[in-house]
Write an enzyme that holds these catalytic residues in place. Structure first.
Site, short mmCIF file in Angstrom:
data_model
loop_
_atom_site.label_atom_id
_atom_site.label_comp_id
_atom_site.label_asym_id
_atom_site.label_seq_id
_atom_site.Cartn_x
_atom_site.Cartn_y
_atom_site.Cartn_z
N ASN A 7 0.98 -1.25 -0.11
CA ASN A 7 0.10 0.06 -0.07
C ASN A 7 0.99 1.09 -0.02
OD1 ASN A 7 -1.87 1.94 0.69
ND2 ASN A 7 -2.78 1.18 2.28
N ARG A 94 -2.42 -2.04 -3.45
CA ARG A 94 -3.81 -1.41 -3.25
C ARG A 94 -3.84 -0.09 -4.23
NH1 ARG A 94 -5.47 2.70 1.49
NH2 ARG A 94 -7.55 2.83 0.77
N HIS A 183 -13.18 1.98 -0.17
CA HIS A 183 -13.40 1.05 0.69
C HIS A 183 -13.91 -0.40 0.33
CE1 HIS A 183 -13.77 4.17 4.40
NE2 HIS A 183 -12.48 3.64 4.21
N LEU A 212 -16.33 1.69 9.50
CA LEU A 212 -16.30 2.78 10.60
C LEU A 212 -14.87 2.97 10.80
CD1 LEU A 212 -19.55 2.58 12.53
CD2 LEU A 212 -19.18 3.73 10.21
N ARG A 244 -13.17 14.54 8.10
CA ARG A 244 -13.83 15.03 6.78
C ARG A 244 -15.44 15.27 7.25
NH1 ARG A 244 -12.16 9.92 3.35
NH2 ARG A 244 -10.27 9.50 4.60
N GLU A 336 -15.49 -2.12 14.79
CA GLU A 336 -15.11 -3.55 15.48
C GLU A 336 -14.91 -3.32 16.91
OE1 GLU A 336 -11.44 -4.77 13.53
OE2 GLU A 336 -12.64 -4.47 11.59
N ASN A 337 -14.61 -2.04 17.51
CA ASN A 337 -13.99 -1.83 18.88
C ASN A 337 -15.18 -0.95 19.63
OD1 ASN A 337 -11.43 -3.44 18.62
ND2 ASN A 337 -11.00 -1.78 17.25
N GLU A 386 -8.23 -6.01 4.58
CA GLU A 386 -8.20 -5.62 3.26
C GLU A 386 -7.00 -6.30 2.62
OE1 GLU A 386 -9.03 -1.69 5.05
OE2 GLU A 386 -9.84 -1.00 3.02
P1 ADP Z 1 -8.28 3.99 9.30
O1 ADP Z 1 -9.50 4.56 8.61
O2 ADP Z 1 -7.14 4.86 9.30
O3 ADP Z 1 -7.69 2.67 8.99
P2 ADP Z 1 -9.09 2.44 11.64
O4 ADP Z 1 -9.87 1.41 11.05
O5 ADP Z 1 -7.98 1.99 12.17
O6 ADP Z 1 -8.84 3.64 10.88
O7 ADP Z 1 -9.72 3.23 12.80
C1 ADP Z 1 -9.30 4.21 13.61
C2 ADP Z 1 -10.47 4.65 14.42
O8 ADP Z 1 -10.88 3.75 15.33
C3 ADP Z 1 -9.96 5.85 15.60
O9 ADP Z 1 -11.00 6.92 15.71
C4 ADP Z 1 -9.84 5.30 16.94
O10 ADP Z 1 -10.19 5.95 17.82
C5 ADP Z 1 -10.90 4.26 16.81
N1 ADP Z 1 -10.78 3.07 17.64
C6 ADP Z 1 -10.14 2.05 17.75
N2 ADP Z 1 -10.06 1.39 18.89
C7 ADP Z 1 -11.21 1.72 19.47
C8 ADP Z 1 -11.87 1.22 20.63
N3 ADP Z 1 -11.45 0.45 21.40
N4 ADP Z 1 -12.80 2.29 20.91
C9 ADP Z 1 -13.48 3.02 20.24
N5 ADP Z 1 -12.73 3.61 19.08
C10 ADP Z 1 -11.79 2.97 18.63
#
Ligand code: ADP
Length: 406
Positions: A7, A94, A183, A212, A244, A336-337, A386
């Site tokens: 990438n 990518r 995406h 997200l 954004r 996911e988180n 990805e």
């Molecule tokens: P990118 O689009 O740069 O690949 P990611 O998919 O890694 O980004 O997501 C980044 C976002 O995920 C950030 O806003 C980060 O705060 C959020 N994030 C990661 N872990 C957690 C968590 N445990 N709880 C809430 N938000 C999270």
């Protein structure tokens, strides 16, 4: 099959090395190079030895992408993972924008590279860097198949009514102004995973996938095909994102350009880098925003509210567009988180569309299926990958190429 996934950004290269064989696929190393052509570059490689993760960091000054890829090659060699790029079965790249020319993973040759260059203007911040990565990799391993995988290609199935803007049609005909969506690799990957989880055939599945992360987008997937998505000509449209703005009234552009006495590119910078969650509460990392909201910060609470409300509106729109929804799928760093974002996004969906989140399963963090038993629509948390999807699609092209040579 050994496949390297690259990438290439304007000042960075992320890489991951995969071994694919039969049903077995494993990532054996990953890492990145940052700050190419800056005063101090930074490199990291992570790999596994006897199931133990080993991390190595370097600070070698790197001036060009070519030097960068040579360092990737050296790192892989010094860890005894790969002696030389020429020993790879393929390199998967990518590429952000495939325009209307690329609706699937594509083997790079002189012709496809020329076509790719012809659409660089559609993603001037990303595609030129992706192309540099391809050219350098071709130089270093001329006999290794190079495959381009596009963020846009999964959405090439959008019907015209979903991808056309209500703008002068010459803008589309002469300048390719339409919605492309991004995406795509992630939406496709999690959709395939969701089909497996639900025990359904991919071509029969109807999903709303929500990617997200810092960038965020949704897709309406009908019978395995993307029929609508929230990002447009660029990744600025749609959901509120880290920095954004997502959907806005386009008249804000000239209005604020006049007020601030600045030109279009400055306004574009505001919309891409100073808006979204950052614009509302001064912070784009959702973890920090949640902490601040919990401490009573009103701006942080508002940013969270707007973020989830906008996603909910898209769920409503896509439910109508799809007719039947098998599952709403959360993915990406936030999807996911963050149980809180999932919970706020699904709030009230029982009454409108019959989707009922099981709060216990949602908060537990270990469940993939997080809807209540009597929910009409399943709600899933699916980890995206990805890079793995790029490796899989690359391997499929390589198999085809090898068959043609037999
Ligand atoms: P990118 O689009 O740069 O690949 P990611 O998919 O890694 O980004 O997501 C980044 C976002 O995920 C950030 O806003 C980060 O705060 C959020 N994030 C990661 N872990 C957690 C968590 N445990 N709880 C809430 N938000 C999270």
């Amino acid at each position: 099959m050994k496949i390297l996934v690259l990438n290439s950004g304007s000042s960075s290269i992320k890489f991951q090395l995969f071994i694919l064989g039969g049903e077995q696929t494993s990532s054996i190393a990953s890492g990145f190079i940052e700050k190419i052509a800056e005063n101090s570059s930074f490199q990291m490689i992570k790999y596994y030895l006897d199931e133990k993760e080993i991390k190595k960091e370097y600070k070698k000054k790197i001036e060009t992408h070519k030097e960068g890829l040579l360092v990737v090659s050296e790192m892989l060699k010094s860890c005894s993972l790969l002696d030389d790029f020429t020993l790879l079965d393929g390199i998967g790249h990518r590429v952000v924008h495939g325009g209307e020319l690329f609706s699937a993973a594509t083997l790079i040759d002189d012709n496809s590279l020329e076509s790719l260059k012809s659409i660089s203007h559609l993603a001037p911040l990303h595609n030129p860097a992706n192309i540099t990565g391809i050219e350098v990799a071709r130089d270093l391993a001329p006999n290794v198949p190079q495959i381009a995988i596009f963020d846009t290609s999964f959405h090439q199935s959008l019907p015209k009514r979903a991808y056309m803007y209500a703008l002068p049609k010459e803008w589309y005909e002469n300048h390719h102004v339409r919605r492309y969506g991004f995406h795509g690799t992630s939406h496709f990957f999690v959709a395939k995973e969701s089909a497996k989880i639900l025990g359904k055939e991919f071509y029969e599945i109807n999903l709303i996938t929500l990617h997200l992360g810092n960038g965020a987008s949704g897709a309406a997937i009908k019978n395995g095909e993307s029929i609508d998505t929230s990002m447009g000509l660029t990744p600025l449209e749609g959901f509120v994102m880290g920095s954004r703005c997502g959907d806005i009234d386009p008249a804000i552009l000239p209005f604020m350009a006049k007020k601030l006495g600045c030109d279009v590119s400055e306004i574009e910078n505001y919309l891409n880098k100073k808006s979204g969650l950052l614009g509302i509460c001064g912070e784009n990392d959702l973890r920090e925003i949640i902490k601040r909201a919990e401490d009573g910060d009103k701006d942080a609470s508002l940013a969270l509210d707007i973020f989830c409300y906008r996603i909910k509106k898209y769920i409503g729109a896509y439910t109508v567009a799809l007719g039947r929804v098998d599952a709403i799928v959360f993915t990406g760093g936030i999807g996911e988180n963050s149980p809180l974002v999932r919970s706020k996004t699904c709030e009230g969906l029982e009454e409108s569309i019959g989707a009922i989140l099981d709060e216990e399963r949602n908060r537990d963090g270990n469940f993939v299926e997080i809807a209540k038993k009597d929910s009409k629509i399943e709600i899933l948390v699916v980890k995206t990958n990805e890079e793995l999807e790029i490796a899989i699609q690359s391997s499929e092209i390589i198999k085809k190429v090898n068959k043609e040579f037999l």
